[in-house]
Design a protein around this motif. Structure first.
Motif, short mmCIF file in Angstrom:
data_model
loop_
_atom_site.label_atom_id
_atom_site.label_comp_id
_atom_site.label_asym_id
_atom_site.label_seq_id
_atom_site.Cartn_x
_atom_site.Cartn_y
_atom_site.Cartn_z
N MET A 1 83.66 82.94 101.58
CA MET A 1 82.27 82.61 100.09
C MET A 1 83.19 81.23 100.17
SD MET A 1 79.52 81.77 98.85
CE MET A 1 78.46 84.02 98.26
N PRO A 2 84.22 81.57 99.58
CA PRO A 2 85.04 79.96 99.11
C PRO A 2 84.78 78.87 99.92
CG PRO A 2 86.45 82.20 99.05
CD PRO A 2 85.29 82.91 99.60
N ILE A 3 84.84 79.22 101.23
CA ILE A 3 85.33 78.55 102.64
C ILE A 3 83.35 77.62 102.97
CG2 ILE A 3 84.98 77.56 104.53
CD1 ILE A 3 87.40 80.21 105.46
N GLN A 4 83.07 78.21 102.36
CA GLN A 4 81.44 77.59 103.09
C GLN A 4 81.45 76.83 101.41
OE1 GLN A 4 79.07 81.14 102.51
NE2 GLN A 4 78.70 81.51 105.24
N ILE A 5 81.69 76.35 100.42
CA ILE A 5 81.72 76.08 99.18
C ILE A 5 82.55 74.90 99.24
CG2 ILE A 5 81.60 75.75 96.89
CD1 ILE A 5 81.11 79.19 96.30
N ARG A 6 83.69 75.12 99.96
CA ARG A 6 84.17 73.94 99.75
C ARG A 6 83.95 73.08 100.81
NH1 ARG A 6 90.67 76.47 100.47
NH2 ARG A 6 90.16 77.79 98.44
N HIS A 7 82.78 73.93 101.63
CA HIS A 7 82.53 72.35 103.19
C HIS A 7 81.33 72.28 102.50
CE1 HIS A 7 84.96 73.89 106.27
NE2 HIS A 7 84.43 74.52 106.40
N ALA A 8 80.42 72.87 101.67
CA ALA A 8 79.06 72.26 100.83
C ALA A 8 79.50 70.91 99.75
CB ALA A 8 78.47 73.32 100.06
N ALA A 9 80.86 71.06 98.70
CA ALA A 9 81.51 70.22 98.08
C ALA A 9 81.96 69.16 99.32
CB ALA A 9 82.28 70.90 97.75
N LEU A 49 74.94 78.30 96.70
CA LEU A 49 76.90 78.40 97.11
C LEU A 49 76.84 78.68 95.86
CD1 LEU A 49 77.43 76.90 100.72
CD2 LEU A 49 76.71 79.11 100.35
N ARG A 50 77.13 77.88 95.26
CA ARG A 50 78.11 78.81 93.54
C ARG A 50 77.05 79.70 93.08
NH1 ARG A 50 78.42 73.55 90.80
NH2 ARG A 50 77.50 74.44 89.48
N LEU A 51 75.77 79.52 93.37
CA LEU A 51 75.23 80.27 92.35
C LEU A 51 75.65 82.27 93.86
CD1 LEU A 51 72.86 80.81 90.08
CD2 LEU A 51 71.11 81.51 92.13
N LYS A 52 74.87 81.90 94.23
CA LYS A 52 75.09 83.07 94.86
C LYS A 52 77.03 83.27 95.27
CE LYS A 52 74.87 83.64 99.35
NZ LYS A 52 74.92 83.70 101.16
N GLN A 53 78.16 83.02 94.71
CA GLN A 53 79.55 82.57 94.41
C GLN A 53 79.26 83.61 92.63
OE1 GLN A 53 82.28 80.38 94.13
NE2 GLN A 53 83.86 81.25 93.98
N ARG A 54 78.21 83.30 91.76
CA ARG A 54 78.64 83.69 90.52
C ARG A 54 78.30 84.77 90.78
NH1 ARG A 54 75.41 79.32 87.80
NH2 ARG A 54 77.15 78.18 88.53
N LYS A 55 77.07 85.20 91.51
CA LYS A 55 76.20 86.92 91.24
C LYS A 55 77.41 87.56 91.85
CE LYS A 55 71.06 85.14 91.49
NZ LYS A 55 70.06 85.22 92.30
N LEU A 56 77.90 87.42 92.59
CA LEU A 56 78.50 88.55 93.91
C LEU A 56 80.25 88.14 92.55
CD1 LEU A 56 79.22 89.37 96.02
CD2 LEU A 56 81.08 87.61 96.73
N ARG A 57 80.43 87.48 91.97
CA ARG A 57 81.14 87.75 90.88
C ARG A 57 80.87 88.86 89.40
NH1 ARG A 57 83.79 82.44 90.15
NH2 ARG A 57 81.76 82.02 89.27
N ASP A 58 80.17 88.26 89.37
CA ASP A 58 79.14 89.19 88.21
C ASP A 58 79.61 90.62 88.62
OD1 ASP A 58 79.46 86.89 86.51
OD2 ASP A 58 76.93 86.74 86.21
N TYR A 59 78.59 90.28 90.16
CA TYR A 59 78.89 91.74 90.69
C TYR A 59 80.40 92.63 90.81
CZ TYR A 59 76.98 96.23 93.36
OH TYR A 59 77.11 97.18 94.21
N VAL A 60 80.65 92.04 91.17
CA VAL A 60 82.50 92.58 91.30
C VAL A 60 82.79 93.38 89.53
CG1 VAL A 60 84.36 92.07 91.84
CG2 VAL A 60 83.07 91.36 93.10
#
Length: 124
Positions: A1-9, A49-60
């Motif tokens: 996920m962080p790699i995808q966010i880096r690519h998107a940025a 992708l940031r929203l997905k990461q935030r949701k995943l972090r909240d879920y964790v």
């Protein structure tokens, strides 16, 4: 996920640069519009992708909080059980004291009536 966010940025930055370069080269409206669309799409992907990461972090974090909550509930339950047992013991002790008081009142009543009978033989 962080790699995808880096690519998107990186895509957002690249499209910004390409749009800026297209602005410098005036007269190429079609290229300018294409880069605008690509920039907006890159921004949309980055936000998604940031929203997905935030949701995943909240879920964790919720998953981490669940065992903690379970421990708190177990402690509360144990405290309630201890309080309940203590309360039961106190009630039993009070019942014993009430029984003892009742016996004492009965004995006192009997003694009083006997004393009264001896003092006044007419009372019977």
């Amino acid at each position: 996920m962080p790699i995808q966010i880096r690519h998107a940025a990186a895509n957002v930055l690249r499209e910004c640069w390409l749009l800026h370069r297209a602005n410098l080269a005036k007269g190429r409206r079609d290229e300018h519009r294409r880069h605008q669309r690509c920039l907006l799409e890159a921004i949309r992907v980055f936000r998604h992708l940031r929203l997905k990461q935030r949701k995943l972090r909240d879920y964790v974090s919720e998953m981490v909080d669940l065992p903690k909550m379970q421990m708190i509930m177990c402690d509360l339950s144990a405290n309630w059980n201890n309080s309940y047992r203590e309360l039961e013991q106190r009630i039993l002790f009070m019942e014993q004291k009430l029984d003892e008081l009742t016996r004492c009142f009965q004995q006192t009543s009997e003694l009083l009536s006997e004393v009264l009978r001896h003092r006044n033989p007419e009372i019977r």
